[in-house]
Each structure stands twice: as structure tokens, then as C-alpha cells.
Scaffold this motif. Structure first.
Motif, PDB file in Angstrom:
ATOM      1  N   ASP A 194       9.247  -8.022 -12.949  1.00  0.00           N
ATOM      2  CA  ASP A 194       8.382  -9.286 -13.254  1.00  0.00           C
ATOM      3  C   ASP A 194       9.430 -10.096 -13.618  1.00  0.00           C
ATOM      4  OD1 ASP A 194       5.789  -7.732 -13.027  1.00  0.00           O
ATOM      5  OD2 ASP A 194       5.586  -6.905 -14.272  1.00  0.00           O
ATOM      6  N   ALA A 216      10.240  -6.031  -0.847  1.00  0.00           N
ATOM      7  CA  ALA A 216       8.839  -7.255  -0.614  1.00  0.00           C
ATOM      8  C   ALA A 216       8.052  -7.207  -1.694  1.00  0.00           C
ATOM      9  CB  ALA A 216       7.615  -5.757  -0.083  1.00  0.00           C
ATOM     10  N   ARG A 217       7.996  -6.470  -2.596  1.00  0.00           N
ATOM     11  CA  ARG A 217       7.195  -7.002  -3.955  1.00  0.00           C
ATOM     12  C   ARG A 217       7.739  -7.930  -4.789  1.00  0.00           C
ATOM     13  NH1 ARG A 217       7.139  -1.354  -4.983  1.00  0.00           N
ATOM     14  NH2 ARG A 217       9.564  -1.504  -5.907  1.00  0.00           N
ATOM     15  N   PHE A 245       6.791  -8.855   5.851  1.00  0.00           N
ATOM     16  CA  PHE A 245       6.387  -7.536   6.036  1.00  0.00           C
ATOM     17  C   PHE A 245       5.111  -8.030   6.963  1.00  0.00           C
ATOM     18  CE2 PHE A 245      10.354  -7.748   3.258  1.00  0.00           C
ATOM     19  CZ  PHE A 245       9.613  -6.201   3.380  1.00  0.00           C
ATOM     20  N   THR A 246       4.654  -8.867   7.306  1.00  0.00           N
ATOM     21  CA  THR A 246       3.338  -8.790   7.994  1.00  0.00           C
ATOM     22  C   THR A 246       3.644  -9.324   9.433  1.00  0.00           C
ATOM     23  OG1 THR A 246       2.176 -11.202   7.700  1.00  0.00           O
ATOM     24  CG2 THR A 246       2.083  -9.398   6.048  1.00  0.00           C
TER      25      THR A 246
ATOM     26  N   ARG B   3       3.226  -4.817 -13.785  1.00  0.00           N
ATOM     27  CA  ARG B   3       2.772  -5.586 -12.166  1.00  0.00           C
ATOM     28  C   ARG B   3       1.511  -6.858 -12.984  1.00  0.00           C
ATOM     29  NH1 ARG B   3       2.413  -2.048  -7.086  1.00  0.00           N
ATOM     30  NH2 ARG B   3       3.471  -3.995  -6.564  1.00  0.00           N
ATOM     31  N   TYR B   5       2.987  -9.411 -11.399  1.00  0.00           N
ATOM     32  CA  TYR B   5       2.824 -10.195  -9.860  1.00  0.00           C
ATOM     33  C   TYR B   5       1.563  -9.898  -8.978  1.00  0.00           C
ATOM     34  CZ  TYR B   5       3.854 -13.099  -5.629  1.00  0.00           C
ATOM     35  OH  TYR B   5       4.525 -13.996  -4.739  1.00  0.00           O
ATOM     36  N   ARG B   9      -1.837 -11.894  -7.812  1.00  0.00           N
ATOM     37  CA  ARG B   9      -2.010 -12.376  -7.063  1.00  0.00           C
ATOM     38  C   ARG B   9      -3.880 -11.956  -6.366  1.00  0.00           C
ATOM     39  NH1 ARG B   9       1.465 -13.431  -2.359  1.00  0.00           N
ATOM     40  NH2 ARG B   9      -0.795 -13.345  -1.262  1.00  0.00           N
ATOM     41  N   LEU B  65      -3.944  -8.871   3.398  1.00  0.00           N
ATOM     42  CA  LEU B  65      -3.397  -8.401   4.226  1.00  0.00           C
ATOM     43  C   LEU B  65      -1.720  -9.061   3.426  1.00  0.00           C
ATOM     44  CD1 LEU B  65      -5.019  -8.612   7.714  1.00  0.00           C
ATOM     45  CD2 LEU B  65      -4.998  -7.243   6.400  1.00  0.00           C
ATOM     46  N   ILE B  66      -1.576  -9.422   3.004  1.00  0.00           N
ATOM     47  CA  ILE B  66      -0.055 -10.360   2.397  1.00  0.00           C
ATOM     48  C   ILE B  66       0.021  -9.321   1.122  1.00  0.00           C
ATOM     49  CG2 ILE B  66       1.397 -11.891   1.617  1.00  0.00           C
ATOM     50  CD1 ILE B  66       0.551 -13.997   3.890  1.00  0.00           C
ATOM     51  N   ALA B  69       0.729  -5.681   1.963  1.00  0.00           N
ATOM     52  CA  ALA B  69       1.994  -4.948   2.535  1.00  0.00           C
ATOM     53  C   ALA B  69       3.056  -5.438   1.616  1.00  0.00           C
ATOM     54  CB  ALA B  69       1.951  -6.173   3.877  1.00  0.00           C
ATOM     55  N   THR B  70       3.041  -6.172   0.700  1.00  0.00           N
ATOM     56  CA  THR B  70       4.047  -6.766  -0.048  1.00  0.00           C
ATOM     57  C   THR B  70       3.881  -6.349  -1.319  1.00  0.00           C
ATOM     58  OG1 THR B  70       2.925  -8.164  -0.683  1.00  0.00           O
ATOM     59  CG2 THR B  70       4.887  -8.806   1.046  1.00  0.00           C
ATOM     60  N   GLN B  71       2.544  -5.813  -1.624  1.00  0.00           N
ATOM     61  CA  GLN B  71       3.245  -5.162  -3.334  1.00  0.00           C
ATOM     62  C   GLN B  71       2.515  -4.377  -2.853  1.00  0.00           C
ATOM     63  OE1 GLN B  71       4.099  -7.385  -6.132  1.00  0.00           O
ATOM     64  NE2 GLN B  71       4.554  -8.243  -4.492  1.00  0.00           N
ATOM     65  N   GLN B  72       2.198  -3.213  -2.039  1.00  0.00           N
ATOM     66  CA  GLN B  72       2.356  -1.714  -2.155  1.00  0.00           C
ATOM     67  C   GLN B  72       0.771  -1.238  -3.183  1.00  0.00           C
ATOM     68  OE1 GLN B  72       5.853  -1.869  -2.624  1.00  0.00           O
ATOM     69  NE2 GLN B  72       5.917  -2.968  -1.417  1.00  0.00           N
TER      70      GLN B  72
END
Lengths: 262, 227
Positions: A194, A216-217, A245-246, B3, B5, B9, B65-66, B69-72
Motif C-alpha cells: 500500500d 501482480a498486486r 497477468f491476464t 489492501r 488499492y 478498485r 478479471l484484471i 488476476a492481479t489482486q488475488q
């Protein structure tokens, strides 16, 4: 070195780079790796793919390895940082680094920040600087009443944020992070992520991580490195993290990010 | 709080879903209005603008989907995003219903048939009202409000049956209008299906809150055929 580039899109750029330790080519044929200004770029890839070597090339941290040499150019402020007239100590003031294991000095929280600033000729109000950087590093609220306490008494996550604050105290433009969360627990890790997001509003961040979920995050762009048959690291794909990642373009990237590597 | 971010989103996605929802609400109300006023220009605009709704749905789907995929996301975060995927599909299909009604407007223009506007209007207003509150409950993640909405579908079904009987009577009196009558039934059918899809949104709201997928549909099509 002090003139900021007019080109606001990229903070630093590797051009036709090969990195060597003696005869061994550790990273090869990085045609162009352009790091976007005020974004987070992650370098991911399996062990030995040269990602840390690449990261350290961005502020000449590899100079400490006597056998290291570089072919090509790394361009910062329109200048190759490997030119003879570039002072690497000055360079590292602009391009700071945060390491895998938090490494605060065995001094007070306050002194950890003040020391680097003093060495770099800071003449302003030190109390203000300490507060400002601790706020930026999202640590202020936790330590404001005990600034004289030893930095070593902080938790691992706090120590790492202190190291980030220390890096910020010399007002860098780019912060390199080499596995900054690998010694931290998951919550401390998320706090650092963060924090990276917040910092990227003012700083350019390049992070090397084994943890591709973290890439990814937490990143905007991702570079995927792998090791070639000659054991040299090479960049397979570079793109927006959302795309990598997609919908990666390269099969090798797809295999790695989906855990089907090797 | 960590979290941030991911939370940011999710809030952006919630805004996008509400925006898509209001586009659909407008399209449905407008489509019924074009039917009543024989506004073929308006109907044409609805048909053409359906693509905007479709594109918005795909943009939301892609963003979800993004994010996955990216934030699990896990737990409630994951259920929320999975539910959003479902809801954006439902909304897009409701947009298709508005388009279908607009097509009927084009075909019924200048034809001499007594369209039961009052019932059709009521159906549209009820369905849109249900949708509006269902989306509010969805974003607020309020399963109590969501659970109460599907029962209102009975009113829509009742109006559907009234339209059906009216249209059948008209057809008996004048068998030549059977084609047009069929078009009117399509309008009523679309509105009735829209209310059913609102129920699906309510189911997803409960799913986010509890993790359980309940069947809240009080009147599915198969029951209708049995009647």
C-alpha cells in the motif's frame, strides 16, 4: 546529473545492455527497458534469471563487485550513468535502494533518518524532515512518541518502512527495492505494498520480487526475466501488469505466471 | 488498513455497475415510452445505443478479471467480484430487453391494435423500481433488503397475465392481428423476464453476505408452462 530530463514519460532506461561478472554473462540483450516515471515496475522471474543484477545496475550498486562490468547504456537524466564522469555516490542520492532484509543502523529511529540527510548536506529543519519522511513512509503514527527509541526495537515491517523513510530523506527520484517484503509477514507485506502505491504518486519505484502475486498486486508494469540455456538472464516480456497477468504475449510468461514453469 | 488499492478498485467497479444499471433503467423506461408514443426515432436510438451498454458490460468484465488476476481477492472480496461479474451480465441482458421492446415499437407503428399500455407501463415501472432498489441493496451488501425484493415479482407476473388475456381476447375478435399480438406479448415477456433477472441480482447480494446461493425465483418459466 542535476538537470531533470524533459522527457517525463520515462525515469530511467536500459539500452542494449549486457551485464557480466568476469566472463560470465549474467544478463543479456536487454534491448530496451524503459521505466515509466512515477509508476511501479516489477521485475519477476525464477532464481538466477538476473533480476537483482539488473536492478542493481540501475544505481551502480554492482560496482561493489569487482568483476562486474556492463555493456550498453543506462540512461538517467539524458546521461549514461556508467560514463566516467558520473559519481556513483551522487547517483545513489537520486536513485535509492531498499534491501531484502531491513537494515536500520543500530541507532535511534530519529538518527536513522537524520544521518543520511546530514551526510548529504541537508541544512533545513531536521525535526521537520524526520516527521515528513516518517509520514510518507506510513510509520509516523506508530513511532511519533518514541523517536529516540532504538530502531532495532521495531518490528520487521516497521524496520523496513523506516528504511524506506531513510531512503526518502535524501529526496530521491527513483527507489529500487530488492525483495523488500521477503522477510516480512503477510500483513506487513500488504502495508509495504500500500505504501508503494502511495509513494508512486511522487517517486518511480522498481521492485524485484520472487513473489509474482506481489508483482501482480503492487505494480503498474511487469518485466518477466528468465534464464537462457547459457544461464544468462534475459527479458522475455515487458508490459502493463494488467496485460501480463491476464493476457501475456509470450508462452514462457504464461507458463511462469500460471505456475507451469519447469 | 491494508489492501487500499483493492478496495479502491472495488469502489470504482461499484460505480461502474451503478452507471450501467442506470443506463439500463433509462433504456427500459424509454423503450416502453416509444411504444406508447410511436416514437420510431427514439426506438431507433435505443436499438443503436444498446452497443454502448454491451461495451460497458465488457469493460466491467475485463476490469473485474484484471482485478481478480492481479489482486488475488479471497473470501468476501472474491464473492463480491464474482457477483459483480454475474450482475453485469444480467444488466446487459436487460439492455437487450429494452432493445427488443424498441424493435416492437418499429413494427407496431401505425397498426390498429389496442395495446394495453397501462399494464405494460406498470410492468416497466415495477421492474425498473425493483432493479433500482436491488442494485442499491447489492452495492450496500444488504441481504435483508435484497431478500424482500423478489416477492414483488408476483405483481409483474400478474400484470403479464392480464396482458396475455387482453391480447388473446383481441386475437379472438380479430385473428388477422395475430402477428401484432405476438409482438405485444414479446414486450410483456421482456419486462417479465427483466423482473426475474432482478431476482438473480438479489440472490447475488445474499451470496456476497452469506456465501450461500439461494434460489429466490418465485415463478420460473417452467412453472408458467405447467399452468
Amino acid at each position: 546529473m542535476s538537470d531533470k530530463s524533459n522527457n517525463n514519460l520515462y525515469a530511467i532506461e536500459a539500452r542494449d545492455v549486457n551485464l557480466y561478472y568476469g566472463d560470465f554473462r549474467a544478463v543479456k540483450e536487454i534491448g530496451g527497458l524503459k521505466i515509466h516515471q512515477q509508476k511501479i515496475t516489477a521485475i519477476i522471474g525464477p532464481s538466477g534469471c538476473g533480476k537483482s543484477t539488473m536492478l542493481r545496475a540501475f544505481n551502480r550498486m554492482n560496482d561493489f563487485v569487482s568483476t562486474f562490468h556492463l555493456e550498453g547504456e543506462i540512461v538517467f537524466h539524458d546521461k549514461n550513468i556508467y560514463d566516467q564522469d558520473v559519481d556513483p555516490v551522487q547517483l545513489r542520492r537520486y536513485i535509492g535502494m531498499v534491501f531484502q532484509k531491513p537494515n536500520p543502523f543500530p541507532k535511534s529511529i530519529y538518527d536513522n533518518i537524520a544521518w543520511g540527510a546530514k551526510v548529504n548536506g541537508f541544512r533545513g529543519n531536521m525535526d521537520d524532515l524526520v516527521e515528513e519522511t516518517l509520514v510518507k513512509a506510513a510509520l509516523w503514527d506508530e513511532v511519533k512518541d518514541e523517536l529516540k527509541k532504538s530502531a532495532l526495537a521495531l518490528s520487521g515491517g516497521q524496520q523496513q518502512r523506516l528504511c524506506i523513510a531513510r531512503a526518502l530523506a535524501v529526496r530521491p527520484e527513483i527507489i529500487l527495492m530488492d525483495e523488500p517484503c521477503s522477510a516480512l509477514d503477510p500483513i506487513a507485506t500488504l502495508k509495504i505494498e500500500d505504501l508503494m502505491r502511495e509513494l508512486s504518486e511522487n517517486y518511480t519505484i522498481i521492485i524485484v520480487t520472487h513473489n509474482m502475486q506481489q508483482a501482480a498486486r503492487a505494480s503498474d508494469y511487469t518485466a518477466f526475466f528468465t534464464m537462457d540455456e547459457d544461464r544468462a538472464g534475459l527479458m522475455v516480456e515487458f508490459g502493463e501488469t494488467n496485460q501480463i497477468f491476464t493476457n501475456p504475449k509470450e508462452k514462457k510468461t504464461e507458463d511462469y505466471i500460471s505456475g507451469r514453469f519447469g | 488498513m491494508t489492501r487500499e488499492y483493492l478496495d479502491r478498485r472495488v469502489h470504482q467497479l461499484e460505480d461502474e455497475i451503478l452507471l450501467l444499471g442506470s443506463m439500463v433503467e433509462q433504456a427500459v423506461l424509454h423503450s416502453v415510452e416509444t411504444l406508447r408514443t410511436q416514437d420510431t426515432r427514439g426506438a431507433k436510438a435505443i436499438i443503436e445505443d444498446d452497443i454502448i451498454i454491451n461495451e460497458k458490460r465488457y469493460a466491467i468484465e475485463n476490469a473485474i478479471l484484471i482485478t481478480i488476476a492481479t489482486q488475488q481477492p479471497v473470501g468476501r472480496d472474491l464473492r463480491r467480484l464474482a457477483a459483480m461479474l454475474e450482475v453485469s451480465t444480467e444488466l446487459e441482458r436487460m439492455g437487450d430487453y429494452a432493445k427488443g421492446i424498441a424493435k416492437v415499437t418499429m413494427r407496431l407503428v401505425n397498426c390498429e391494435i389496442e395495446v394495453p399500455y397501462r399494464e405494460i407501463n406498470q410492468m416497466a415501472e415495477l421492474s425498473v423500481g425493483m432493479l433500482h432498489r436491488a442494485l442499491g441493496a447489492f452495492i450496500a451488501e444488504n441481504p435483508n433488503v435484497a431478500s424482500a425484493i423478489p416477492a414483488e415479482d408476483d405483481l409483474v407476473d400478474e400484470l403479464y397475465n392480464r396482458v396475455y388475456h387482453t391480447v388473446v381476447n383481441l386475437t379472438i375478435q380479430n385473428p388477422e392481428i395475430v402477428d401484432k399480438a405476438n409482438h405485444i406479448m414479446w414486450v410483456a415477456h421482456n419486462l417479465e423476464r427483466m423482473a426475474d433477472r432482478v431476482t438473480n441480482i438479489c440472490e447475488r447480494t445474499v451470496f456476497i453476505a452469506t456465501g450461500e446461493l439461494l434460489d429466490m425465483d418465485t415463478s420460473d418459466d417452467e412453472d408458467d408452462i405447467d399452468e
